[in-house]
Design an enzyme around this catalytic site. Structure first.
Site, mmCIF file in Angstrom:
data_model
loop_
_atom_site.group_PDB
_atom_site.id
_atom_site.type_symbol
_atom_site.label_atom_id
_atom_site.label_comp_id
_atom_site.label_asym_id
_atom_site.label_seq_id
_atom_site.Cartn_x
_atom_site.Cartn_y
_atom_site.Cartn_z
ATOM 1 N N LYS A 1 38.914 47.544 34.674
ATOM 2 C CA LYS A 1 38.291 48.072 35.896
ATOM 3 C C LYS A 1 38.754 49.491 36.266
ATOM 4 O O LYS A 1 37.983 50.270 36.802
ATOM 5 C CB LYS A 1 38.594 47.157 37.082
ATOM 6 C CG LYS A 1 37.725 45.922 37.141
ATOM 7 C CD LYS A 1 38.057 45.147 38.412
ATOM 8 C CE LYS A 1 37.104 43.996 38.609
ATOM 9 N NZ LYS A 1 37.317 43.291 39.878
ATOM 10 N N ASP B 1 32.269 44.675 44.491
ATOM 11 C CA ASP B 1 33.134 43.746 45.240
ATOM 12 C C ASP B 1 33.072 44.077 46.734
ATOM 13 O O ASP B 1 33.163 43.187 47.580
ATOM 14 C CB ASP B 1 34.599 43.846 44.762
ATOM 15 C CG ASP B 1 34.826 43.097 43.452
ATOM 16 O OD1 ASP B 1 33.994 42.240 43.087
ATOM 17 O OD2 ASP B 1 35.840 43.383 42.776
HETATM 18 P P1 NAP Z 1 44.893 41.465 39.501
HETATM 19 O O1 NAP Z 1 44.460 42.882 39.577
HETATM 20 O O2 NAP Z 1 45.477 40.926 38.248
HETATM 21 O O3 NAP Z 1 45.937 41.215 40.706
HETATM 22 C C1 NAP Z 1 46.505 39.982 40.918
HETATM 23 C C2 NAP Z 1 47.363 39.977 42.204
HETATM 24 O O4 NAP Z 1 47.804 38.646 42.439
HETATM 25 C C3 NAP Z 1 48.614 40.840 42.132
HETATM 26 O O5 NAP Z 1 48.903 41.295 43.434
HETATM 27 C C4 NAP Z 1 49.667 39.837 41.656
HETATM 28 O O6 NAP Z 1 50.983 40.154 42.090
HETATM 29 C C5 NAP Z 1 49.232 38.588 42.388
HETATM 30 N N1 NAP Z 1 49.610 37.368 41.669
HETATM 31 C C6 NAP Z 1 49.108 36.912 40.491
HETATM 32 N N2 NAP Z 1 49.666 35.738 40.172
HETATM 33 C C7 NAP Z 1 50.545 35.437 41.165
HETATM 34 C C8 NAP Z 1 51.431 34.365 41.395
HETATM 35 N N3 NAP Z 1 51.517 33.327 40.548
HETATM 36 N N4 NAP Z 1 52.193 34.375 42.512
HETATM 37 C C9 NAP Z 1 52.129 35.418 43.379
HETATM 38 N N5 NAP Z 1 51.300 36.483 43.213
HETATM 39 C C10 NAP Z 1 50.511 36.478 42.114
HETATM 40 O O7 NAP Z 1 43.660 40.486 39.847
HETATM 41 P P2 NAP Z 1 42.438 40.795 40.822
HETATM 42 O O8 NAP Z 1 41.325 41.404 40.069
HETATM 43 O O9 NAP Z 1 42.951 41.484 42.040
HETATM 44 O O10 NAP Z 1 41.960 39.311 41.186
HETATM 45 C C11 NAP Z 1 42.752 38.474 41.992
HETATM 46 C C12 NAP Z 1 42.018 37.193 42.347
HETATM 47 O O11 NAP Z 1 40.883 37.481 43.139
HETATM 48 C C13 NAP Z 1 41.518 36.402 41.134
HETATM 49 O O12 NAP Z 1 41.736 35.031 41.346
HETATM 50 C C14 NAP Z 1 40.044 36.654 41.113
HETATM 51 O O13 NAP Z 1 39.304 35.568 40.591
HETATM 52 C C15 NAP Z 1 39.768 36.796 42.622
HETATM 53 N N6 NAP Z 1 38.550 37.580 42.825
HETATM 54 C C16 NAP Z 1 37.515 36.943 43.411
HETATM 55 C C17 NAP Z 1 36.343 37.621 43.582
HETATM 56 C C18 NAP Z 1 35.188 36.927 44.229
HETATM 57 O O14 NAP Z 1 34.065 37.413 44.063
HETATM 58 N N7 NAP Z 1 35.391 35.850 44.961
HETATM 59 C C19 NAP Z 1 36.217 38.973 43.189
HETATM 60 C C20 NAP Z 1 37.333 39.603 42.603
HETATM 61 C C21 NAP Z 1 38.500 38.880 42.418
HETATM 62 P P3 NAP Z 1 51.942 41.139 41.247
HETATM 63 O O15 NAP Z 1 51.540 42.548 41.671
HETATM 64 O O16 NAP Z 1 53.305 40.766 41.677
HETATM 65 O O17 NAP Z 1 51.668 40.875 39.789
#
Ligand code: NAP
Length: 290
Positions: free
Chosen positions: A73, A109
């Site tokens: 992204k 998003d």
């Molecule tokens: P990302 O860029 O990989 O970021 C993940 C975030 O979650 C980081 O802040 C990470 O913390 C934290 N994290 C991951 N695993 C964790 C754990 N076990 N315990 C505590 N913190 C944790 O991912 P993203 O693109 O932001 O997506 C995040 C979530 O949002 C996903 O589940 C995705 O499916 C969801 N999402 C949903 C939609 C929708 O349309 N509903 C759209 C986009 C994303 P660190 O910085 O410490 O690694």
């Protein structure tokens, strides 16, 4: 599912790595069928080293559009010929339109978040908000909050607090908004932060299938009846985090609506048509529950 494709069938798809858990192929292909559009949406598993050649291939093959997911992204930005205002400010693209060889980057998003939160605008504007997570989804939500809701204060809570700090610095510079606090994701100390927030958003994958019993906080005292709690996780449709908040009387918002509406915006950018969002939401709920 339609199984015949013709010489003028238009191709769109998804690039990321890994992409096997995505619902996007289902959403778009079902929507093409509902609208009787001659398109197909395909998943392409592309590793980072192949991103540049994949985009050259997109142009050479006439692929009309792509969704972009982890880990591309942010990196994809340098390959775009044009960027929408929101994707440039957020620093991430989740949708590419191939306009006769000109690659245009968008972040839909934002649209999904707006659709999920806009009916609560009056409650959010001027209030304290807590965003859990500092990844791509966290970036998009912070942009949307500052641009459209103007909260009094945003607390970014993250497992790695340095990442929350760098997001704070990024948005302070990009959007001239400085009412941030950052905190470690350590629930016992966060009770007051959660309680004093009008809106709490989970933008991490905590609670996502198959780890459905996980939650950013198990402390019921984090919630009360005058709150809004939004979980971007869409599988399950009601996470343990949302169940806890609901039990304390908070209004809850699941991630499915965001998922459908970010897809709807991509669909519109590629086809110029509106996605039948109600029908897609019902189809998706059935798929997720089985
Ligand atoms: P990302 O860029 O990989 O970021 C993940 C975030 O979650 C980081 O802040 C990470 O913390 C934290 N994290 C991951 N695993 C964790 C754990 N076990 N315990 C505590 N913190 C944790 O991912 P993203 O693109 O932001 O997506 C995040 C979530 O949002 C996903 O589940 C995705 O499916 C969801 N999402 C949903 C939609 C929708 O349309 N509903 C759209 C986009 C994303 P660190 O910085 O410490 O690694």
């Amino acid at each position: 599912m339609k199984n015949s494709f013709y010489s003028n069938t238009k191709v769109v798809g998804l690039i990321g790595h890994p992409i096997k858990q995505s619902y996007s192929p289902f959403i778009h292909n079902v929507a093409f069928q509902f609208k009787n559009l001659d398109y197909i949406y395909l998943p392409f598993d592309v590793i980072t080293d192949n991103l540049s050649s994949a985009l050259k291939g997109m142009i050479a093959l006439g692929i009309e559009g792509l969704n972009v997911t982890i880990p591309h992204k942010e990196r994809i930005i340098k390959y775009m010929n044009e960027l929408s205002e929101e994707s440039a400010t957020i620093g991430a693209v989740n949708t590419v339109v191939n306009d006769h060889g000109t690659l245009k980057g968008y972040n839909t998003d934002v649209h999904g978040i707006l659709e999920s939160l806009s009916k609560f605008k009056d409650e959010i504007t001027g209030s304290k908000v807590c965003v859990i997570g500092a990844g791509g989804a966290g970036r998009a939500v912070i942009y949307t909050l500052i641009r459209y809701f103007k909260p009094e204060e945003i607390t970014i809570v993250n497992r790695t607090v340095q990442r929350a700090d760098s997001l704070q610095n990024y948005f302070t510079e990009k959007m001239l908004y400085s009412n941030f606090k950052t905190k470690d994701l350590f629930p016992p100390e966060l009770i007051e932060t959660f309680r004093s927030s009008k809106l709490i958003i989970n933008s991490t994958p905590i609670g996502m299938f198959p780890d459905v019993s996980d939650t950013p906080t198990t402390l019921e005292g984090s919630f009360h009846k005058d709150q809004l709690v939004f979980d971007m996780v869409y599988n399950p449709t009601e996470t343990v985090f949302l169940q806890l908040a609901k039990k304390q009387g908070a209004k809850i918002i699941g991630g499915l609506k965001m998922l459908v509406y970010q897809a709807a915006k991509s669909f519109e950018l590629w086809t110029g048509e509106e996605m039948p969002t109600e029908k897609i939401s019902r189809s998706l709920e059935l798929l997720i529950k089985h």
